[in-house]
Design an enzyme around this catalytic site. Structure first.
Site, short mmCIF file in Angstrom:
data_model
loop_
_atom_site.label_atom_id
_atom_site.label_comp_id
_atom_site.label_asym_id
_atom_site.label_seq_id
_atom_site.Cartn_x
_atom_site.Cartn_y
_atom_site.Cartn_z
N GLU A 190 12.68 18.87 1.93
CA GLU A 190 11.30 19.29 2.20
C GLU A 190 10.34 19.04 1.05
OE1 GLU A 190 11.49 23.41 3.46
OE2 GLU A 190 12.32 22.86 5.40
N ASN A 331 13.93 19.07 9.31
CA ASN A 331 13.99 20.53 9.33
C ASN A 331 12.90 21.02 10.29
OD1 ASN A 331 15.92 20.31 7.37
ND2 ASN A 331 14.79 21.42 5.79
N TYR A 333 11.49 24.36 12.59
CA TYR A 333 11.59 25.79 12.92
C TYR A 333 10.62 26.22 14.00
CZ TYR A 333 14.46 26.54 8.77
OH TYR A 333 15.47 26.51 7.86
#
Ligand SMILES: *[C@@H]1O[C@H](CO)[C@@H](O)[C@H](O)[C@H]1NC(C)=O
Ligand SMILES: *[C@@H]1O[C@H](CO)[C@@H](O)[C@H](O)[C@H]1NC(C)=O
Length: 508
Positions: A190, A331, A333
């Protein structure tokens, strides 16, 4: 009474559709890699043991008022001492792979200057050996937000170009020491999120920012995130070049990078909001992946940021393109609505502000999904398929590993509520169903990792939120499986006698 019960059942079934359809491992390709993820600072502890140097997070968390609960990762999950127990737990889940990061300061306490800390190498040697003995594939991150404090002091972390050579040296030490056994490497975790938190919003070290974004001792919120990102991109390219030239043929592994990606949904059907959602994705995803795959930043970033965005030389463009990633770590979410800020004024001192976009969680008073314990993170499973498609389409169908996906709970719930984490079970079921749907429609996704194996130190939130499949008691460090841990184990090993989630109501 009966009618009311019927209503509740229907609502529960709607939420639990994926499990009702019997999602299981057979819905994924046989070689699909399932795993769990952690990072060094969040779990290891042992912050001054066996020759480890101080990291930027050690110093940052020891500074007053940086962390919500005032706590730090000095001990965290004490994984450094309990790694054998953790490997047993990982094995018991039935996963194929374990994603973890190496602490740079444990390997090179002072960077290139001070030499390699052999005790640090020995720790990861033991961990990797223990994993392989259980048939678990190590999936290793080199930079997951932490670096030796000495390097942060010397280079302002990622601001000084000198950090590139330091990272290259560190990566080479790791390839040399562990590459005979590690088949999956990622350079950065990230970097897009890190650059903004560290240099725009000032809430990760080195805590730089400038008004109106915040009040920090130093910084330039409009420029420094892009300088830091530039140095991370060039560090990535150089490390990949070294790996491909000197290690890949003999070691047989692959190397990629992990980007944080929300899905941005237009707030309304106006052309302005549709363009805003596209622009937000560009400033989040294309910012890093365009240079890596096409050799330069996306056009809209160049235009809107003008002189605040550094430029690549033609030699650097070639280096980037030539060494693009073998895979993309994604990633994911949450999804969020994107509201245009060009046509109407809004608050721009935010994560998406430089794209002239405001991220909003609600449309007509209804949230985009069920809220979680992290502000702005909602349960929106269908966003997973959309972001995977976006990345596949834009980046030549390069294989994607979903390197993080997970659900947070507030720590101040009762132990019973924390363990009976139906909300997490539903979240994971929904997102896995979305991935299996994407794969059925031809998406190139090769793996999936739950964040996280166990509750841990969640950066600026300290221990106030929990992402684990395992509960960790932060006094005794005892690990206890949550319902989600048992659910994931059943999903992976195919032992799903009853669908426990059906019989339980949502936690609140
Ligand atoms: C946008 O348009 C689509 C198709 O016409 C419609 O289904 C949807 O409800 C609209 N969304 C909004 C927010 O107006
Ligand atoms: C996924 O990527 C791999 C590696 O580039 C490639 O061999 C494979 O054909 C791709 N799969 C699909 C479904 O496109």
């Amino acid at each position: 009474m009966a009618a009311a019960t019927g209503m509740i059942m229907l609502a529960a079934l709607a939420i639990l559709t994926p499990s009702a359809r019997g999602l299981d491992r057979a819905d994924f390709p046989p070689v699909f890699l399932f795993g769990v993820a952690t990072s060094a600072y969040q779990i290891e502890g042992a912050y001054l043991e066996d020759g480890k140097g101080l990291s930027n997070w050690d110093v940052f968390t020891h500074t007053p008022r940086r962390i919500k609960d005032g706590r730090n990762g000095d001990i965290a999950d004490d994984h450094y001492h309990r790694y054998m127990e953790d490997v047993e737990i990982i094995h018991s889940l039935g996963v194929d792979s374990y994603r973890f990061s190496i602490s740079w300061a444990r390997i090179l306490p002072r960077g290139q200057l001070g030499g390699v800390n052999s005790a640090g190498i020995a720790f990861y040697d033991r961990l990797i050996t223990a994993l392989l003995q259980k048939g678990i594939e190590p999936f290793v991150t080199l930079h997951h937000f932490d670096m030796p404090q000495e390097l942060e002091t010397r280079y302002g972390s990622w601001l000084g170009a000198g950090i590139r050579e330091e990272f290259g040296y560190y990566a080479d030490v790791c390839f040399k020491a562990f590459g005979d056994r590690v088949r999956f490497w990622t350079t950065f975790n990230e970097p897009n999120l890190f650059a903004k938190f560290a240099y725009m919003l000032g809430n990760y070290p080195p805590a730089h920012c400038s008004p109106p974004f915040g009040t920090c001792n130093s910084g330039n919120s409009r420029r420094e995130p892009y300088v830091a990102a530039h140095n991370m991109l060039l560090s990535h390219a150089a490390a990949v070049e070294n790996y491909k030239k000197n290690y890949q043929a003999t070691q047989g592994g692959s190397i990629g990078i992990v980007i944080a990606m929300k899905w941005y949904e237009p707030l309304t059907n106006s052309t302005e909001d549709i363009l805003a959602a596209r622009r937000a994705l560009s400033f989040e995803v294309d910012w890093f992946l365009d240079p890596i795959f096409f050799g330069d930043y996306p056009r809209e970033m160049c235009e809107m940021l003008s002189s605040n965005l550094p430029k690549f030389t033609s030699e650097e463009k070639r280096l980037l393109r030539k060494n693009n990633a073998d895979f993309i770590g994604l990633n994911h979410y949450t999804s969020i609505y994107a509201k245009d800020c060009i046509s109407s004024p809004c608050d721009l001192e935010t994560y998406e502000g430089n794209a002239l976009v405001q991220a909003v969680g609600e449309r007509d008073g209804v949230t985009i999904g069920k809220p979680t314990a992290i502000h702005g993170y909602y349960d929106v499973p269908e966003g997973m398929e959309l972001i995977v498609k976006y990345v596949n389409q834009r980046y030549k169908n390069t294989p994607v590993y979903v390197t993080e996906n997970g659900y947070s709970q507030f720590s101040d719930n009762s132990m019973e509520d924390l363990i009976n984490d139906v909300g997490r079970v539903n979240y994971l079921q929904g997102y896995l169903t979305s991935i299996s749907s994407a794969v059925r429609r031809g998406a190139n996704v090769s793996g999936y990792f739950v964040w996280s194996l166990m509750d841990n130190f969640e950066w600026r939130f300290g221990f106030t939120v929990r992402f684990g499949l395992y509960h960790v008691d932060f006094e005794t460090r005892e690990r206890t499986p949550k319902m989600s841990g048992n659910w994931y184990r059943d999903f992976l090993t195919g032992s799903r006698p009853v669908d426990q989630a059906h019989t339980l109501r949502e936690d609140s």
